[in-house]
Design a protein around this motif. Sequence first.
Motif, PDB file in Angstrom:
ATOM      1  N   ILE A 117      81.963   4.151  35.498  1.00 26.04           N
ATOM      2  CA  ILE A 117      82.177   2.819  34.933  1.00 26.04           C
ATOM      3  C   ILE A 117      83.635   2.412  35.126  1.00 26.04           C
TER       4      ILE A 117
ATOM      5  N   ALA B 125      79.138   0.921  37.572  1.00 26.87           N
ATOM      6  CA  ALA B 125      79.164  -0.326  36.809  1.00 26.87           C
ATOM      7  C   ALA B 125      80.589  -0.846  36.727  1.00 26.87           C
TER       8      ALA B 125
ATOM      9  N   VAL C 252      76.050  -2.242  39.434  1.00 27.61           N
ATOM     10  CA  VAL C 252      75.783  -3.313  38.462  1.00 27.61           C
ATOM     11  C   VAL C 252      77.107  -3.915  37.998  1.00 27.61           C
ATOM     12  N   GLU C 253      77.138  -5.239  37.917  1.00 29.14           N
ATOM     13  CA  GLU C 253      78.305  -5.942  37.368  1.00 29.14           C
ATOM     14  C   GLU C 253      77.926  -6.564  36.036  1.00 29.14           C
TER      15      GLU C 253
ATOM     16  N   TRP D  19      72.864  -3.463  27.767  1.00 29.64           N
ATOM     17  CA  TRP D  19      72.727  -2.652  28.985  1.00 29.64           C
ATOM     18  C   TRP D  19      72.677  -1.167  28.655  1.00 29.64           C
TER      19      TRP D  19
END
Length: 231
Positions: free
Chosen positions: A6, A169, A195-196, A223
Motif C-alpha cells: 500500500i 493499492a 487499485v486506486e 475497501w
Amino acid sequence: MEKIVILTGAGVSAESGLGTFRDEGGLWSQHRIEDVATPEGFARDPALVHGFYNARRAQAAQATPNAAHDALARLQRIFPGEVIVITQNVDGLHEAAGSQAVMHMHGILSGALCSNCDHRWPAPLEMHVAEPCPACHAPTARPDIVWFGEMPYGMDDIYDHLSHATLFAAIGTSGQVYPAAAFVHEAIAAGAKTVELNLEPSAVVSNFDETHFGPASDIVPAWVERLLRAP
C-alpha cells in the motif's frame, strides 16, 4: 502467501486536518517549495525552513488518525498475508493508528538528521538554526525530511516489496510525484492486481485495474472490509 503493498499520500491525512500541497490557505500556500523543501532553500535561509517545519511538526502533533488510518492498521493486524505500508506522508499518523513497520520514504517530522554525520535522533517540537548534533556536535541539525532533489529513503526495499506484491493499492496520492507515481508500473510488472483509492482520479489512474473515489475515511474502511471478507 498473499502480499498487499500500500502506498499512501497526503489524501489519507487530509481529513485529520493536515493540508496537502494544493490546499488554499494552508502552510504550503504561504511558501514557495524552492524556499522550504529543497537543500538549496535550507542553505539560503535555515531559519525560514526550521520555522516552516516547526509549524508542521506542531500541527502534526495535534492531529489524530482518521478512519482510513485505522482501517489500514486493522488490515495489517487481521489479513492472513503480508501487508506493507509505504507512505509519502511525514506525519506519523499511521503509527498512531497502530500500523507497524511503516516505510517513510519521505522521512518524518518527528525525526532530526545531522547533515554532517547522518546521525538521526528524535526531533524536539521546535528545532533551531545551528542546533548541535548529539553524536558529532556539529551545528548541522535539520529535519529528517526528504526534500525535492534528494533520494527517497528505502528505495531498494520498496522495489523488492513491489516485485513480490499480489495486490498494490495507491491511496490518497496525486500520481504526480516520482518515483512513487511509477510504483504501479513496478507492481504491474510483478503481476499484481492494482487499485486506486482517491478523492478524485490521479494523474496515473489509467494504470489501475480498480478504482474507488471519495473521502478516504469512507472508501478505505469499505475497501478493507471487502478484502477481509473475501474468501
